[in-house]
Every structure is written in C-alpha cells, then in structure tokens.
Design a protein around this motif. Structure first.
Motif, PDB file in Angstrom:
ATOM      1  N   VAL A   2      14.532 -19.763 -21.924  1.00 38.26           N
ATOM      2  CA  VAL A   2      13.440 -20.528 -21.355  1.00 38.26           C
ATOM      3  C   VAL A   2      13.880 -21.967 -21.133  1.00 38.26           C
ATOM      4  O   VAL A   2      14.605 -22.551 -21.940  1.00 38.26           O
ATOM      5  CB  VAL A   2      12.215 -20.483 -22.296  1.00 38.26           C
ATOM      6  CG1 VAL A   2      11.014 -21.157 -21.656  1.00 38.26           C
ATOM      7  CG2 VAL A   2      11.880 -19.051 -22.662  1.00 38.26           C
ATOM      8  N   SER A   3      13.434 -22.565 -20.018  1.00 40.18           N
ATOM      9  CA  SER A   3      13.806 -23.939 -19.696  1.00 40.18           C
ATOM     10  C   SER A   3      13.143 -24.915 -20.671  1.00 40.18           C
ATOM     11  O   SER A   3      12.176 -24.602 -21.358  1.00 40.18           O
ATOM     12  CB  SER A   3      13.401 -24.268 -18.260  1.00 40.18           C
ATOM     13  OG  SER A   3      11.992 -24.177 -18.111  1.00 40.18           O
ATOM     14  N   ASP A 158      -7.064  -7.275 -12.290  1.00 38.71           N
ATOM     15  CA  ASP A 158      -6.206  -7.040 -11.138  1.00 38.71           C
ATOM     16  C   ASP A 158      -5.091  -8.076 -11.011  1.00 38.71           C
ATOM     17  O   ASP A 158      -4.167  -7.891 -10.222  1.00 38.71           O
ATOM     18  CB  ASP A 158      -7.045  -7.025  -9.853  1.00 38.71           C
ATOM     19  CG  ASP A 158      -7.861  -8.295  -9.697  1.00 38.71           C
ATOM     20  OD1 ASP A 158      -8.329  -8.831 -10.706  1.00 38.71           O
ATOM     21  OD2 ASP A 158      -8.038  -8.762  -8.559  1.00 38.71           O
ATOM     22  N   LYS A 159      -5.151  -9.166 -11.805  1.00 46.14           N
ATOM     23  CA  LYS A 159      -4.099 -10.185 -11.802  1.00 46.14           C
ATOM     24  C   LYS A 159      -3.001  -9.891 -12.821  1.00 46.14           C
ATOM     25  O   LYS A 159      -2.050 -10.659 -12.938  1.00 46.14           O
ATOM     26  CB  LYS A 159      -4.705 -11.559 -12.080  1.00 46.14           C
ATOM     27  CG  LYS A 159      -5.754 -11.991 -11.073  1.00 46.14           C
ATOM     28  CD  LYS A 159      -6.348 -13.334 -11.466  1.00 46.14           C
ATOM     29  CE  LYS A 159      -7.453 -13.751 -10.501  1.00 46.14           C
ATOM     30  NZ  LYS A 159      -8.068 -15.046 -10.899  1.00 46.14           N
ATOM     31  N   GLY A 160      -3.143  -8.823 -13.578  1.00 48.00           N
ATOM     32  CA  GLY A 160      -2.164  -8.480 -14.600  1.00 48.00           C
ATOM     33  C   GLY A 160      -2.372  -9.197 -15.910  1.00 48.00           C
ATOM     34  O   GLY A 160      -1.521  -9.105 -16.808  1.00 48.00           O
ATOM     35  N   PHE A 277       2.619 -16.142 -21.095  1.00 43.43           N
ATOM     36  CA  PHE A 277       3.393 -17.260 -20.554  1.00 43.43           C
ATOM     37  C   PHE A 277       4.419 -16.829 -19.509  1.00 43.43           C
ATOM     38  O   PHE A 277       5.166 -17.674 -19.000  1.00 43.43           O
ATOM     39  CB  PHE A 277       4.115 -18.001 -21.688  1.00 43.43           C
ATOM     40  CG  PHE A 277       3.211 -18.847 -22.536  1.00 43.43           C
ATOM     41  CD1 PHE A 277       2.708 -20.049 -22.057  1.00 43.43           C
ATOM     42  CD2 PHE A 277       2.857 -18.441 -23.815  1.00 43.43           C
ATOM     43  CE1 PHE A 277       1.864 -20.829 -22.836  1.00 43.43           C
ATOM     44  CE2 PHE A 277       2.019 -19.207 -24.602  1.00 43.43           C
ATOM     45  CZ  PHE A 277       1.524 -20.414 -24.111  1.00 43.43           C
ATOM     46  N   LEU A 278       4.492 -15.551 -19.194  1.00 49.21           N
ATOM     47  CA  LEU A 278       5.424 -15.106 -18.161  1.00 49.21           C
ATOM     48  C   LEU A 278       5.026 -15.703 -16.813  1.00 49.21           C
ATOM     49  O   LEU A 278       3.852 -15.702 -16.453  1.00 49.21           O
ATOM     50  CB  LEU A 278       5.443 -13.583 -18.075  1.00 49.21           C
ATOM     51  CG  LEU A 278       6.052 -12.823 -19.256  1.00 49.21           C
ATOM     52  CD1 LEU A 278       5.969 -11.321 -19.020  1.00 49.21           C
ATOM     53  CD2 LEU A 278       7.500 -13.241 -19.490  1.00 49.21           C
ATOM     54  N   PRO A 279       5.988 -16.215 -16.038  1.00 46.39           N
ATOM     55  CA  PRO A 279       5.634 -16.856 -14.760  1.00 46.39           C
ATOM     56  C   PRO A 279       5.073 -15.889 -13.732  1.00 46.39           C
ATOM     57  O   PRO A 279       4.237 -16.255 -12.906  1.00 46.39           O
ATOM     58  CB  PRO A 279       6.967 -17.457 -14.289  1.00 46.39           C
ATOM     59  CG  PRO A 279       8.017 -16.639 -14.980  1.00 46.39           C
ATOM     60  CD  PRO A 279       7.437 -16.256 -16.302  1.00 46.39           C
ATOM     61  N   LYS A 280       5.525 -14.618 -13.759  1.00 49.47           N
ATOM     62  CA  LYS A 280       5.037 -13.622 -12.805  1.00 49.47           C
ATOM     63  C   LYS A 280       4.584 -12.390 -13.572  1.00 49.47           C
ATOM     64  O   LYS A 280       5.301 -11.877 -14.422  1.00 49.47           O
ATOM     65  CB  LYS A 280       6.123 -13.237 -11.796  1.00 49.47           C
ATOM     66  CG  LYS A 280       6.514 -14.369 -10.852  1.00 49.47           C
ATOM     67  CD  LYS A 280       7.543 -13.901  -9.837  1.00 49.47           C
ATOM     68  CE  LYS A 280       7.922 -15.019  -8.881  1.00 49.47           C
ATOM     69  NZ  LYS A 280       8.927 -14.577  -7.883  1.00 49.47           N
ATOM     70  N   LYS A 281       3.403 -11.908 -13.234  1.00 52.01           N
ATOM     71  CA  LYS A 281       2.855 -10.720 -13.873  1.00 52.01           C
ATOM     72  C   LYS A 281       2.586  -9.659 -12.812  1.00 52.01           C
ATOM     73  O   LYS A 281       2.304  -9.987 -11.658  1.00 52.01           O
ATOM     74  CB  LYS A 281       1.547 -11.057 -14.604  1.00 52.01           C
ATOM     75  CG  LYS A 281       1.688 -12.082 -15.713  1.00 52.01           C
ATOM     76  CD  LYS A 281       0.351 -12.340 -16.362  1.00 52.01           C
ATOM     77  CE  LYS A 281       0.474 -13.343 -17.495  1.00 52.01           C
ATOM     78  NZ  LYS A 281       0.889 -14.681 -17.005  1.00 52.01           N
TER      79      LYS A 281
END
Length: 297
Positions: A2-3, A158-160, A277-281
C-alpha cells in the motif's frame, strides 16, 4: 504494498474512531483504574492489522517482523515484539469490530445480493487432530464438498459494498441468518439469492419487513412470472461470488494457521475492514438507452 498516502488515510480514519471510542469507554468505567502507558496505541495496532490484509503477504509474522519493524519505522517508531502484538491485536477486537460496523459498511440502494461462503480452518484429513476449534467449529457441506469450519454470510449492494455480515457454524442453514430481524434491519427493496434460499415461509417473512426475496427456481418447482429487469439482475448475482473470492484471495480471511479462536475473529474482522479500503470493488454498472435499463459489469 500500500502507498504511503493510503496508509496515512487508513490511519487517520481509524485514529478518529479510536479517539471517540476511548472517550465513550472512559466515561463508562467504574472508579479510576490505573493505566499503564501503552507503547503502541489502538490506532497503530488496528492499522497494522488491516495493512497486512492489503499488503499481499501470506503470513502475518513475516509481515510484522520483516516489513513493519524494518521498513516502516518512520510510520510506527515504537513497535513491540511479535508475541506481544498478537496479544494486543486480540485485545482490541472489540474496537476493531465496532469500527467495521460503524465506518466500513455501505448503504442499501434497494438492490442487494446475499450469499454464504465456507471458511475452512483446516484440511479435511486433519479434522480429528484439530484442537484449536474443538467444540466451536463443525463439519458442513457446500457446493465444493465437505469442509470443517464456519460460514460467512454477507449481503452486498450493487456497488460491491458489504451491507451486513454474520458468522455461523458450517452445518447451519443458509437461510437461518435471514430469519433474524437484526441481520436485515437496514436492508430494503429486492434481495437476490441462489437456489439455497428458496422457501415460501422465508419469502413471506421478508416481504412483511419490506424485502422482496428473488431466487431461481429448482427443477421440481413450477415456473413463476418475473420481470425482465429481475431476470437480468439475477444473472448478475455472480458479483457476490467475486466479492467472496476477493475476501479469500486478496484480503485473506481464510487460512489454516490459527492458534486461537480470538486470532480467527481478529483475522476475519481485519479482512472485512481491508476490503472496504480496496480502491476497486466488483460492481454492476447501469447504462440507460432508449428508456431500457441494461445491467453490465
């Protein structure tokens, strides 16, 4: 890994919560208990625990000794020994769980998906020799066969985003959590599930609470009418399977190296926090063309 900016963001969010948590807990304490100054704060302990599930490491001991204590001295200047940290990690299970419940769950949009996934704690040939979960876990069966451990039940939108979750024994029915009022207290609209959730009594019970349960029909059941949009969304139910896959393979909520039940719970809760905290789900993208709604990944 992680950055630095992401680490700072995660720490700030957790630190704000821990400050409010300490203020509420201190007011509820009886008397004036003597406090020994802690080397590491709750924020640092929870942050390191969550970072492990985002860093791609397979074992927490290797992550803590060879990465945190060597390459993250600026971020965490005062670290304790590994054995002491595992004790502190389990001691902070309560604030970590409250942080997940209050800050990491999504909001219901009216379109939700529910599913359960097996959480294996050991291989099948070692079930009789497992002493850590003796009397706690049991044997159940999934579509992949028999397993020993627990079941993780989650509901996503629906957004994960995870809306709610619970952990049951492996032998429990998938429909059991849905019958509990508190499990779906913030869920409304349509709830899509697989054939394992089919049941007239369950559908009636949820409908009274404002939830419409939509499932596929079994081979021995009569066909039923369903709108085109519901059929399309039911086909997109695989989005929750992708969420389960990321929880296991990216956030590592499942492994067979637990040495206590407290360690199992800490690993599970931290993995669910890390997922938020994942950037894409995995999500469903809606495109509207000619007043017809089309669902795409």
């Amino acid at each position: 890994m992680v950055s630095y900016s992401k680490i700072t963001e995660i720490f700030c969010v957790i630190d704000e919560f821990c400050q409010e948590y300490d203020q509420i807990v201190d007011k509820a304490l009886l008397g004036n208990p003597a406090k020994r100054p802690a080397v590491m704060s709750k924020s640092e302990i929870i942050t390191i625990t969550v970072l492990f599930h985002l860093g791609g490491f397979r074992t927490f001991k290797h992550f803590y000794i060879h990465y945190v204590q060597k390459h993250m001295q600026e971020e965490f200047p005062q670290t304790v020994s590994y054995n002491r940290f595992t004790e502190l990690m389990q001691r902070n299970l309560m604030p970590m769980t409250l942080f997940l419940k209050t800050c990491c769950l999504g909001e219901c949009t009216g379109i939700s998906f529910v599913d359960s996934t097996p959480i294996r704690v050991c291989k099948n040939k070692r079930i009789k020799r497992n002493k850590v979960f003796n009397g706690i876990a049991n044997t159940g069966k999934s579509t992949m066969g028999w397993f020993y451990g627990f079941k993780l039940h989650i509901v996503i939108n629906d957004k994960g985003e995870i809306l709610t979750f619970t952990i049951t024994q492996a032998s429990d029915d998938d429909r059991a959590p849905l019958k509990q009022e508190r499990f779906l207290d913030k869920i409304f609209g349509k709830l899509f599930a697989d054939k394992g959730y089919v049941g007239k009594d369950l559908a009636k019970l949820l409908f009274v609470d404002g939830v419409q349960l939509i499932t596929n029909i079994k081979n021995n059941m009569k066909n039923c009418l369903m709108t085109l949009s519901d059929k399309i969304l039911l086909r997109k139910r695989s989005v929750i399977e992708t969420v389960n896959d990321e929880l296991k393979n990216i956030c590592q909520i499942e492994h067979s190296r637990h040495r206590s039940f407290g360690n199992f719970l800490s690993n599970m809760i931290a993995g669910l926090i890390a997922y938020s905290f994942l950037p894409k789900k995995p999500h469903i993208r809606f495109q509207t063309q000619n007043t017809n709604q089309i669902c795409l990944f």
